[in-house]
Structure formats: structure tokens, C-alpha cells
Design a protein around this motif. Structure first.
Motif, PDB file in Angstrom:
ATOM      1  N   SER A  17       0.812  -1.203   0.000  1.00  0.00           N
ATOM      2  CA  SER A  17       0.000   0.000   0.000  1.00  0.00           C
ATOM      3  C   SER A  17       0.853   1.264   0.000  1.00  0.00           C
ATOM      4  O   SER A  17       0.354   2.332  -0.192  1.00  0.00           O
ATOM      5  CB  SER A  17      -0.967  -0.021   1.169  1.00  0.00           C
ATOM      6  OG  SER A  17      -0.270   0.072   2.389  1.00  0.00           O
ATOM      7  N   LEU A  18       2.173   1.121   0.223  1.00  0.00           N
ATOM      8  CA  LEU A  18       3.077   2.270   0.156  1.00  0.00           C
ATOM      9  C   LEU A  18       4.112   2.012  -0.938  1.00  0.00           C
ATOM     10  O   LEU A  18       5.200   1.503  -0.690  1.00  0.00           O
ATOM     11  CB  LEU A  18       3.774   2.487   1.506  1.00  0.00           C
ATOM     12  CG  LEU A  18       2.856   2.792   2.690  1.00  0.00           C
ATOM     13  CD1 LEU A  18       3.643   2.778   3.983  1.00  0.00           C
ATOM     14  CD2 LEU A  18       2.172   4.133   2.504  1.00  0.00           C
ATOM     15  N   PRO A  19       3.781   2.380  -2.184  1.00  0.00           N
ATOM     16  CA  PRO A  19       4.649   2.032  -3.319  1.00  0.00           C
ATOM     17  C   PRO A  19       6.029   2.681  -3.271  1.00  0.00           C
ATOM     18  O   PRO A  19       6.969   2.192  -3.880  1.00  0.00           O
ATOM     19  CB  PRO A  19       3.861   2.495  -4.536  1.00  0.00           C
ATOM     20  CG  PRO A  19       2.878   3.472  -4.039  1.00  0.00           C
ATOM     21  CD  PRO A  19       2.628   3.149  -2.592  1.00  0.00           C
ATOM     22  N   ASP A  20       6.204   3.803  -2.553  1.00  0.00           N
ATOM     23  CA  ASP A  20       7.495   4.471  -2.523  1.00  0.00           C
ATOM     24  C   ASP A  20       8.461   3.839  -1.523  1.00  0.00           C
ATOM     25  O   ASP A  20       9.629   4.182  -1.482  1.00  0.00           O
ATOM     26  CB  ASP A  20       7.316   5.971  -2.214  1.00  0.00           C
ATOM     27  CG  ASP A  20       6.572   6.212  -0.922  1.00  0.00           C
ATOM     28  OD1 ASP A  20       5.647   5.421  -0.617  1.00  0.00           O
ATOM     29  OD2 ASP A  20       6.906   7.180  -0.225  1.00  0.00           O
ATOM     30  N   ARG A  21       7.995   2.873  -0.734  1.00  0.00           N
ATOM     31  CA  ARG A  21       8.853   2.192   0.234  1.00  0.00           C
ATOM     32  C   ARG A  21       9.244   0.827  -0.298  1.00  0.00           C
ATOM     33  O   ARG A  21       8.403   0.046  -0.723  1.00  0.00           O
ATOM     34  CB  ARG A  21       8.129   2.021   1.546  1.00  0.00           C
ATOM     35  CG  ARG A  21       7.799   3.321   2.206  1.00  0.00           C
ATOM     36  CD  ARG A  21       7.985   3.136   3.644  1.00  0.00           C
ATOM     37  NE  ARG A  21       8.113   4.424   4.285  1.00  0.00           N
ATOM     38  CZ  ARG A  21       7.966   4.597   5.545  1.00  0.00           C
ATOM     39  NH1 ARG A  21       7.691   3.576   6.302  1.00  0.00           N
ATOM     40  NH2 ARG A  21       8.115   5.766   6.067  1.00  0.00           N
ATOM     41  N   LYS A  22      10.529   0.528  -0.236  1.00  0.00           N
ATOM     42  CA  LYS A  22      11.023  -0.744  -0.743  1.00  0.00           C
ATOM     43  C   LYS A  22      10.918  -1.867   0.278  1.00  0.00           C
ATOM     44  O   LYS A  22      10.695  -3.003  -0.058  1.00  0.00           O
ATOM     45  CB  LYS A  22      12.487  -0.596  -1.170  1.00  0.00           C
ATOM     46  CG  LYS A  22      12.662   0.013  -2.499  1.00  0.00           C
ATOM     47  CD  LYS A  22      14.104  -0.061  -2.872  1.00  0.00           C
ATOM     48  CE  LYS A  22      14.196  -0.277  -4.353  1.00  0.00           C
ATOM     49  NZ  LYS A  22      15.469  -0.686  -4.797  1.00  0.00           N
ATOM     50  N   GLY A  23      11.170  -1.609   1.547  1.00  0.00           N
ATOM     51  CA  GLY A  23      11.189  -2.647   2.561  1.00  0.00           C
ATOM     52  C   GLY A  23      12.534  -3.341   2.591  1.00  0.00           C
ATOM     53  O   GLY A  23      13.428  -3.040   1.806  1.00  0.00           O
ATOM     54  N   GLY A  24      12.707  -4.278   3.521  1.00  0.00           N
ATOM     55  CA  GLY A  24      13.957  -4.993   3.659  1.00  0.00           C
ATOM     56  C   GLY A  24      13.980  -6.229   2.775  1.00  0.00           C
ATOM     57  O   GLY A  24      12.983  -6.612   2.178  1.00  0.00           O
ATOM     58  N   ASP A  25      15.124  -6.846   2.745  1.00  0.00           N
ATOM     59  CA  ASP A  25      15.228  -8.049   1.936  1.00  0.00           C
ATOM     60  C   ASP A  25      14.714  -9.262   2.732  1.00  0.00           C
ATOM     61  O   ASP A  25      14.481  -9.185   3.935  1.00  0.00           O
ATOM     62  CB  ASP A  25      16.657  -8.250   1.436  1.00  0.00           C
ATOM     63  CG  ASP A  25      17.643  -8.571   2.545  1.00  0.00           C
ATOM     64  OD1 ASP A  25      17.272  -8.442   3.719  1.00  0.00           O
ATOM     65  OD2 ASP A  25      18.775  -8.969   2.221  1.00  0.00           O
ATOM     66  N   LEU A  26      14.556 -10.370   2.082  1.00  0.00           N
ATOM     67  CA  LEU A  26      13.989 -11.571   2.676  1.00  0.00           C
ATOM     68  C   LEU A  26      14.859 -12.115   3.802  1.00  0.00           C
ATOM     69  O   LEU A  26      14.353 -12.555   4.832  1.00  0.00           O
ATOM     70  CB  LEU A  26      13.784 -12.638   1.591  1.00  0.00           C
ATOM     71  CG  LEU A  26      13.062 -13.899   2.020  1.00  0.00           C
ATOM     72  CD1 LEU A  26      11.670 -13.592   2.563  1.00  0.00           C
ATOM     73  CD2 LEU A  26      12.948 -14.870   0.855  1.00  0.00           C
ATOM     74  N   GLN A  27      16.160 -12.051   3.649  1.00  0.00           N
ATOM     75  CA  GLN A  27      17.088 -12.535   4.687  1.00  0.00           C
ATOM     76  C   GLN A  27      16.903 -11.746   5.978  1.00  0.00           C
ATOM     77  O   GLN A  27      16.835 -12.304   7.066  1.00  0.00           O
ATOM     78  CB  GLN A  27      18.536 -12.447   4.189  1.00  0.00           C
ATOM     79  CG  GLN A  27      19.559 -12.940   5.184  1.00  0.00           C
ATOM     80  CD  GLN A  27      19.453 -14.443   5.428  1.00  0.00           C
ATOM     81  OE1 GLN A  27      19.085 -15.189   4.540  1.00  0.00           O
ATOM     82  NE2 GLN A  27      19.759 -14.860   6.637  1.00  0.00           N
ATOM     83  N   LEU A  28      16.790 -10.425   5.865  1.00  0.00           N
ATOM     84  CA  LEU A  28      16.566  -9.565   7.030  1.00  0.00           C
ATOM     85  C   LEU A  28      15.244  -9.910   7.701  1.00  0.00           C
ATOM     86  O   LEU A  28      15.165 -10.009   8.929  1.00  0.00           O
ATOM     87  CB  LEU A  28      16.608  -8.095   6.604  1.00  0.00           C
ATOM     88  CG  LEU A  28      16.343  -7.064   7.701  1.00  0.00           C
ATOM     89  CD1 LEU A  28      17.451  -7.125   8.751  1.00  0.00           C
ATOM     90  CD2 LEU A  28      16.257  -5.662   7.093  1.00  0.00           C
ATOM     91  N   PHE A  29      14.213 -10.097   6.912  1.00  0.00           N
ATOM     92  CA  PHE A  29      12.899 -10.465   7.450  1.00  0.00           C
ATOM     93  C   PHE A  29      12.960 -11.791   8.207  1.00  0.00           C
ATOM     94  O   PHE A  29      12.464 -11.899   9.320  1.00  0.00           O
ATOM     95  CB  PHE A  29      11.873 -10.555   6.313  1.00  0.00           C
ATOM     96  CG  PHE A  29      10.573 -11.165   6.752  1.00  0.00           C
ATOM     97  CD1 PHE A  29       9.670 -10.428   7.502  1.00  0.00           C
ATOM     98  CD2 PHE A  29      10.261 -12.481   6.421  1.00  0.00           C
ATOM     99  CE1 PHE A  29       8.473 -10.989   7.913  1.00  0.00           C
ATOM    100  CE2 PHE A  29       9.077 -13.055   6.833  1.00  0.00           C
ATOM    101  CZ  PHE A  29       8.167 -12.314   7.582  1.00  0.00           C
ATOM    102  N   ASN A  30      13.583 -12.816   7.613  1.00  0.00           N
ATOM    103  CA  ASN A  30      13.670 -14.125   8.271  1.00  0.00           C
ATOM    104  C   ASN A  30      14.466 -14.058   9.570  1.00  0.00           C
ATOM    105  O   ASN A  30      14.110 -14.696  10.557  1.00  0.00           O
ATOM    106  CB  ASN A  30      14.266 -15.165   7.324  1.00  0.00           C
ATOM    107  CG  ASN A  30      13.265 -15.601   6.280  1.00  0.00           C
ATOM    108  OD1 ASN A  30      12.067 -15.596   6.523  1.00  0.00           O
ATOM    109  ND2 ASN A  30      13.751 -15.948   5.104  1.00  0.00           N
ATOM    110  N   ASN A  31      15.556 -13.278   9.596  1.00  0.00           N
ATOM    111  CA  ASN A  31      16.335 -13.117  10.824  1.00  0.00           C
ATOM    112  C   ASN A  31      15.524 -12.427  11.912  1.00  0.00           C
ATOM    113  O   ASN A  31      15.555 -12.826  13.077  1.00  0.00           O
ATOM    114  CB  ASN A  31      17.633 -12.340  10.554  1.00  0.00           C
ATOM    115  CG  ASN A  31      18.637 -13.154   9.774  1.00  0.00           C
ATOM    116  OD1 ASN A  31      18.576 -14.383   9.756  1.00  0.00           O
ATOM    117  ND2 ASN A  31      19.572 -12.470   9.120  1.00  0.00           N
TER     118      ASN A  31
END
Length: 178
Positions: free
Chosen positions: A1-15
Motif C-alpha cells: 500500500s506504500l509504493p514508494d517504500r522498498k522494505g527490507g530483503d527476505l534474509q533480514l525479514f527471516n532473521n
């Protein structure tokens, strides 16, 4: 819902997830799993439906299958169908817990389906004095299993006359154990 935000990568999320949920376990209870899967288990396969139809068309039929193949489900559905046609049905099985479960599933049938274990049904039919005396003799010789495996069956056959015209249909589940 916030297209200008990329977010973290999958590795960061899993950690992060691993760190936050350490020692916590989320799982479905067995009851929840059964409730979710029940419709799948209660639906008949094409093979089971064909077997069920052949049961309705024949007076005597033997159905075989491995554990979990739906024999008991077919037996219940057949009992219901025959009861709906006005037949008095006797459904016998070997295992007490199974008999109780089937009876619970069929309790709203209006009393036209009788569900019991073979030995409990035989016990109600056979004279109490014979049962008690014979069982006592077998127990003295430490062969109680033979009483239930052989003596009860033979006496049951001798005691069938009062049952004539009581039931229209006999369905036996777990017949291999009787």
C-alpha cells in the motif's frame, strides 16, 4: 500500500522473525485440523460411490479395503439410506469405541438403526445364566479369549430365533475381527 517504500530483503525479514519468535511455536490444534479436513474425509471417492451403489443393488455383498479406505463411512451411509426407506438396520462391529462413534453419528435416525458391538449384542441375546457359567469355566482354565472367540459365536447362532423379523438389514463392520 506504500509504493514508494522498498522494505527490507527476505534474509533480514527471516532473521527478524526468528529473533522475535524464538521459543514460540504456532500450530493448529489437532481438533482444528480435523475440523478443517473433515469435509475432505467425508466425501466419497468415485470408487466408494460405485461400491455404495452396488450395496444398494445386492442383498449380500462383501467389501474389503485397507484401514482408512472408507468402509465404515460407506456402512454408515448405507444404514442411513436403508433407514430412510423404512428398513430396520442392525450395524455390528467389533470395536467398542467405533460402535460408540457410529452410534453417536447416527443417533438422530429415529431409532431404526441399532448400532452395537457383536459381543455386547450377543450378551443381550444369550441367556445370562449360560454366559456367566461358561465365562467362569473359561476363566478357570485361563482361556477367556476362547470364550469370546468361539463359545459366544456358537451360542449366538443357537440364540438367533427370537431375532427373526426384527431387522431387515444386517451390516457388519470389522467382520474380520469377529
Amino acid at each position: 500500500s506504500l509504493p514508494d517504500r522498498k522494505g527490507g530483503d527476505l534474509q533480514l525479514f527471516n532473521n527478524l522473525k526468528k529473533m522475535l519468535l524464538r521459543g514460540s511455536a504456532f500450530f493448529e490444534t489437532l481438533r482444528t485440523r480435523f475440523d478443517l479436513d473433515e469435509p475432505k474425509y467425508l466425501a466419497l471417492t468415485d470408487g466408494q460411490i460405485n461400491n455404495y451403489k452396488s450395496l444398494l443393488e445386492n442383498q449380500r455383498i462383501l467389501t474389503r479395503g485397507c484401514a482408512g479406505s472408507g468402509k465404515t463411512l460407506i456402512a454408515q451411509k448405507l444404514a442411513i439410506k436403508l433407514a430412510e426407506k423404512g428398513e430396520k438396520v442392525l450395524l455390528l462391529c467389533f470395536n467398542r469405541m467405533l460402535a460408540n462413534n457410529i452410534a453417536e453419528n447416527l443417533k438422530a435416525d429415529g431409532g431404526t438403526i441399532t448400532v452395537n458391538t457383536f459381543h455386547a449384542f450377543a450378551r443381550n441375546l444369550i441367556e445370562t445364566t449360560w454366559w456367566d457359567a461358561e465365562l467362569s469355566e473359561f476363566q478357570k482354565h485361563n482361556i477367556t479369549g476362547d470364550f469370546f472367540e468361539y463359545a459366544v459365536g456358537l451360542k449366538f447362532l443357537e440364540s438367533l430365533e427370537p431375532l427373526q423379523h426384527t431387522f431387515d438389514t444386517l451390516i457388519i463392520d470389522e467382520a474380520q475381527d469377529m
